[in-house]
Design a protein around this motif. Structure first.
Motif, PDB file in Angstrom:
ATOM      1  N   ASN A 109       0.654 -12.085  -4.575  1.00 45.43           N
ATOM      2  CA  ASN A 109       2.076 -12.373  -4.423  1.00 45.43           C
ATOM      3  C   ASN A 109       2.497 -13.549  -5.299  1.00 45.43           C
ATOM      4  OD1 ASN A 109       4.487 -11.508  -3.104  1.00 45.43           O
ATOM      5  ND2 ASN A 109       4.445 -13.415  -1.970  1.00 45.43           N
ATOM      6  N   TRP A 117      -0.294  -3.562  -2.285  1.00 44.10           N
ATOM      7  CA  TRP A 117      -0.682  -4.183  -1.017  1.00 44.10           C
ATOM      8  C   TRP A 117      -1.873  -3.469  -0.393  1.00 44.10           C
ATOM      9  CZ3 TRP A 117       1.101  -8.825  -0.282  1.00 44.10           C
ATOM     10  CH2 TRP A 117       2.260  -9.196  -0.961  1.00 44.10           C
ATOM     11  N   GLY A 160       7.191  -8.226 -10.347  1.00 42.39           N
ATOM     12  CA  GLY A 160       8.118  -9.318 -10.057  1.00 42.39           C
ATOM     13  C   GLY A 160       9.076  -9.578 -11.205  1.00 42.39           C
ATOM     14  N   GLY A 179       3.374 -12.130  -8.531  1.00 44.64           N
ATOM     15  CA  GLY A 179       4.705 -11.534  -8.492  1.00 44.64           C
ATOM     16  C   GLY A 179       5.800 -12.575  -8.579  1.00 44.64           C
ATOM     17  N   ASN A 180       5.598 -13.685  -7.893  1.00 49.12           N
ATOM     18  CA  ASN A 180       6.601 -14.743  -7.936  1.00 49.12           C
ATOM     19  C   ASN A 180       6.619 -15.464  -9.281  1.00 49.12           C
ATOM     20  OD1 ASN A 180       7.916 -14.570  -5.384  1.00 49.12           O
ATOM     21  ND2 ASN A 180       6.023 -15.247  -4.460  1.00 49.12           N
ATOM     22  N   SER A 236      -3.796 -11.367  -0.792  1.00 47.50           N
ATOM     23  CA  SER A 236      -2.365 -11.037  -0.854  1.00 47.50           C
ATOM     24  C   SER A 236      -1.557 -12.229  -1.333  1.00 47.50           C
ATOM     25  CB  SER A 236      -1.861 -10.603   0.530  1.00 47.50           C
ATOM     26  OG  SER A 236      -2.464  -9.404   0.926  1.00 47.50           O
ATOM     27  N   THR A 247      -3.157  -9.054  -9.765  1.00 42.95           N
ATOM     28  CA  THR A 247      -2.176 -10.139  -9.789  1.00 42.95           C
ATOM     29  C   THR A 247      -1.302 -10.056 -11.042  1.00 42.95           C
ATOM     30  OG1 THR A 247      -3.649 -11.550  -8.494  1.00 42.95           O
ATOM     31  CG2 THR A 247      -1.922 -12.657  -9.761  1.00 42.95           C
ATOM     32  N   TYR A 281       1.098  -7.168 -10.657  1.00 47.15           N
ATOM     33  CA  TYR A 281       2.150  -7.506  -9.705  1.00 47.15           C
ATOM     34  C   TYR A 281       3.136  -8.509 -10.315  1.00 47.15           C
ATOM     35  CZ  TYR A 281       4.257  -7.640  -5.093  1.00 47.15           C
ATOM     36  OH  TYR A 281       5.135  -7.500  -4.037  1.00 47.15           O
TER      37      TYR A 281
END
Length: 194
Positions: free
Chosen positions: A137, A118, A12, A140-141, A133, A5, A8
């Motif tokens: 994600n 992923w 992002g 990433g956001n 996921s 995380t 990622y």
């Protein structure tokens, strides 16, 4: 999952710089005209479009041949490392067109490793891949939320180089995070937290 995380989140952070600020960086800092700035702003997105599918294919081929540690983590770490190097070089070169080239290549290497994220989520979460996921994600956001605000703050209060160096250094941190991820270790999401 936390390392994945976090890494990622770096992806992002980098990607949203290009969505939010790349055009203004080219026009305001690198001296491109409004028209040529718009033209050169396409370059990172072209490299992303090409590298994303190639990265998925490459991750699968490397995993089949050398195992998931190389095909997932190795690819993720190497592409994040290269992203960091290309961003740092792009930020420091004097020639504006070379800056575009290096920064565009950095988005290519960034997306070359995206499929590994992923696939690793599926590897470690199996039946809970959707939950995992979603968690990844979210990272990433969060990175994508911080980048559009932190970038202009750094550029205005320090310099555009500082903003890009921050992005490059975060990419190197993302590469290190990949080293702690084991795609062969399935996470037990059913266990009660201690």
């Amino acid at each position: 999952m936390w390392l994945l995380t976090g890494a990622y989140g770096v992806l992002g952070y980098n990607a949203y710089f290009y969505f939010a600020w790349f055009y203004l960086y080219l026009v305001n800092e690198r001296g491109f005209s409004l028209e040529s700035g718009g033209f050169y702003t396409m370059a990172p997105f072209i490299t992303m479009a090409v590298a994303g599918p190639v990265g998925g294919w490459l991750s699968d081929r490397l995993s089949d041949r050398y195992g998931k540690r190389i095909g997932r983590c190795g690819l993720g770490a190497v592409t994040m490392f290269l992203t960091g190097i290309f961003v740092l070089v792009g930020a420091s070169v004097q020639n504006p067109v070379l800056a575009v080239v290096f920064l565009s290549v950095s988005t290519g290497t960034l997306l070359l490793g995206a499929a590994a994220f992923w696939a690793t989520t599926i590897d470690v979460a199996r039946a809970y891949a959707g939950t995992a996921s979603g968690l990844m994600n979210m990272g990433g956001n969060l990175g994508g939320t911080v980048s559009p605000s932190l970038t202009p703050y750094l550029a205005n209060n320090h310099s555009w180089e500082t903003a890009l160096y921050t992005m490059g250094i975060l990419s190197l941190v993302g590469a290190v995070l990949w080293l702690g991820i084991d795609p062969d270790r399935e996470i037990d999401f059913t266990r009660e937290p201690v």
